[in-house]
Design a protein around this motif. Structure first.
Motif, PDB file in Angstrom:
ATOM      1  N   HIS A  47      -9.092  -7.879   0.758  1.00 16.83           N
ATOM      2  CA  HIS A  47      -7.691  -8.020   0.824  1.00 16.83           C
ATOM      3  C   HIS A  47      -7.067  -7.131   1.945  1.00 16.83           C
ATOM      4  O   HIS A  47      -6.764  -6.041   1.859  1.00 16.83           O
ATOM      5  CB  HIS A  47      -7.315  -7.268  -0.581  1.00 16.83           C
ATOM      6  N   HIS A 101      -3.683  -8.041   5.644  1.00 11.66           N
ATOM      7  CA  HIS A 101      -2.855  -9.130   5.704  1.00 11.66           C
ATOM      8  C   HIS A 101      -2.715  -8.925   7.314  1.00 11.66           C
ATOM      9  O   HIS A 101      -3.032  -7.990   7.876  1.00 11.66           O
ATOM     10  CB  HIS A 101      -1.475  -8.711   5.167  1.00 11.66           C
ATOM     11  N   HIS A 135      -0.200 -13.697   2.597  1.00 12.18           N
ATOM     12  CA  HIS A 135       0.579 -14.325   1.443  1.00 12.18           C
ATOM     13  C   HIS A 135       0.642 -15.909   1.708  1.00 12.18           C
ATOM     14  O   HIS A 135       1.445 -16.089   2.753  1.00 12.18           O
ATOM     15  CB  HIS A 135       1.871 -13.782   1.277  1.00 12.18           C
ATOM     16  N   GLU A 180      -3.718 -14.904  -0.624  1.00 12.76           N
ATOM     17  CA  GLU A 180      -2.958 -14.432  -1.748  1.00 12.76           C
ATOM     18  C   GLU A 180      -1.786 -15.239  -2.055  1.00 12.76           C
ATOM     19  O   GLU A 180      -1.186 -15.115  -1.229  1.00 12.76           O
ATOM     20  CB  GLU A 180      -2.501 -12.791  -1.178  1.00 12.76           C
ATOM     21  N   ASP A 230      -5.535  -3.869   0.574  1.00 14.06           N
ATOM     22  CA  ASP A 230      -4.342  -4.519   0.731  1.00 14.06           C
ATOM     23  C   ASP A 230      -3.585  -3.918   1.965  1.00 14.06           C
ATOM     24  O   ASP A 230      -2.328  -3.786   2.041  1.00 14.06           O
ATOM     25  CB  ASP A 230      -3.433  -4.090  -0.460  1.00 14.06           C
ATOM     26  N   HIS A 272      -1.847  -3.663   5.302  1.00 11.55           N
ATOM     27  CA  HIS A 272      -0.632  -4.274   6.127  1.00 11.55           C
ATOM     28  C   HIS A 272      -0.496  -3.672   7.361  1.00 11.55           C
ATOM     29  O   HIS A 272      -0.351  -4.608   8.473  1.00 11.55           O
ATOM     30  CB  HIS A 272       0.569  -4.311   5.204  1.00 11.55           C
TER      31      HIS A 272
END
Ligand code: AMP
Ligand code: MN
Ligand code: MN
Ligand code: MN
Length: 285
Positions: free
Chosen positions: A17, A19, A49, A73, A256, A258
């Motif tokens: 996961h 980004h 996303h 996602e 997650d 970023h």
């Protein structure tokens, strides 16, 4: 004792996961991969996303020291709550994935327009153009609005932007555009992917409502639960592992990530699933 509770072999850092600049991450796709390899990650999913644009920007999906798992996602709502579902190991060329991305891109664009209108009514100027500039061609999201509001001095920082204008229940939290919970699960499955309910503990739900969400997700064909999302309490990890077992869901984990400099969501952080979990990557061997 603690060591017995964790899967120690094989020792791999698996991060499913993350980004990139294709959504609200700060690293370009190749920079993310380089950074993941440098941090010891051996299996990585880029899960922007509502977009798989990062994959098209890469020269190759194949690396010696790192296995790249195609992912996304997807945003949706459940009983008025914004919820995220990861699609992992999706077929990037499938019609269903293209359909999902097309629908969600349109939803994101019309949502962005509505967010901008609402923020302008509250006194900010040129919001859509400003947020679009922050997104630099990537999928426009609330963090881009936050960055713009900081730039124009409407708020002091990112967290104030979310606290006052973009966070749950605030003017800029617009949820009604997304495809349904059932639809996104169906799209992921039809793309040969595994549908994973992302960060189940981050929706502000009570434990009983969270379990209802997870049960409904499983009933709709959802296949896995994200047991670990970045830094979290060991007790939460165990609770979610038990919940996954109860609903016969496989287990996933991810940071997650970023951007750099966020210790709670760092590439290469240890993300070991408790014993007894069924890791989703078992079926990818
Ligand atoms: P969106 O995809 O436009 O709904 O934006 C959701 C993203 O905003 C999340 O994936 C996070 O990256 C970020 N986000 C959500 N809530 C917060 C918050 N309270 N503070 C900072 N960032 C947040
Ligand atoms: Mn995000
Ligand atoms: Mn999310
Ligand atoms: Mn995410």
């Amino acid at each position: 004792m603690a060591a017995d509770n964790y899967e120690t072999a094989p020792r791999m850092t698996i991060d499913l996961h993350t980004h990139t600049t294709a959504s609200d991450g700060r690293l370009e796709p190749q920079a993310l991969i380089d950074e993941a390899m440098a941090s010891g990650v051996s299996m990585l999913a880029i899960t922007d996303h509502d977009s798989v644009a990062a994959y098209a920007k890469l020269d190759t999906l194949v690396h010696d020291a790192l296995r790249l798992i195609p992912g996304i996602e997807l945003s949706t709502t459940w009983r008025g709550v914004g919820v995220h579902v990861l699609g992992l190991n999706v077929d990037l060329n499938s019609d269903s994935l293209h359909q999902a991305c097309a629908f969600q891109t349109h939803a994101r664009a019309s949502r962005a327009q509505q967010i901008a209108e609402r923020l302008e009514r509250l006194g900010a100027n040129d919001v859509l153009a400003g947020a679009a500039r922050m997104a630099q061609g990537g999928a426009i999201g609330r963090p881009h609005f936050a960055r713009y509001l900081v730039e124009i001095g409407f708020v002091k920082n990112h967290s104030e932007a979310f606290r006052k204008f973009l966070g749950s229940g605030k003017a800029g939290d617009v949820k009604q555009h997304w495809a349904s919970f059932a639809q996104i699960i169906e799209w992921i499955r039809a793309s040969n992917g595994i549908a994973v309910l992302a960060h189940p503990a981050k929706y502000g739900l009570t434990r009983s409502k969270r379990n209802t969400l997870i049960g409904e997700f499983a009933g709709l064909g959802g296949q896995a639960l994200e047991i670990i999302s970045g830094q979290q309490e060991a007790s939460l990890t165990q609770t979610l592992a038990d919940t996954a077992a109860h609903y016969q869901l496989q287990a996933s984990c991810g940071s997650d990530f970023h951007q750099k400099g966020q210790p709670w969501a760092k590439l290469g952080m240890p993300l070991q699933l408790p014993a007894g979990c069924r890791p989703i990557w078992r079926s990818w061997a």
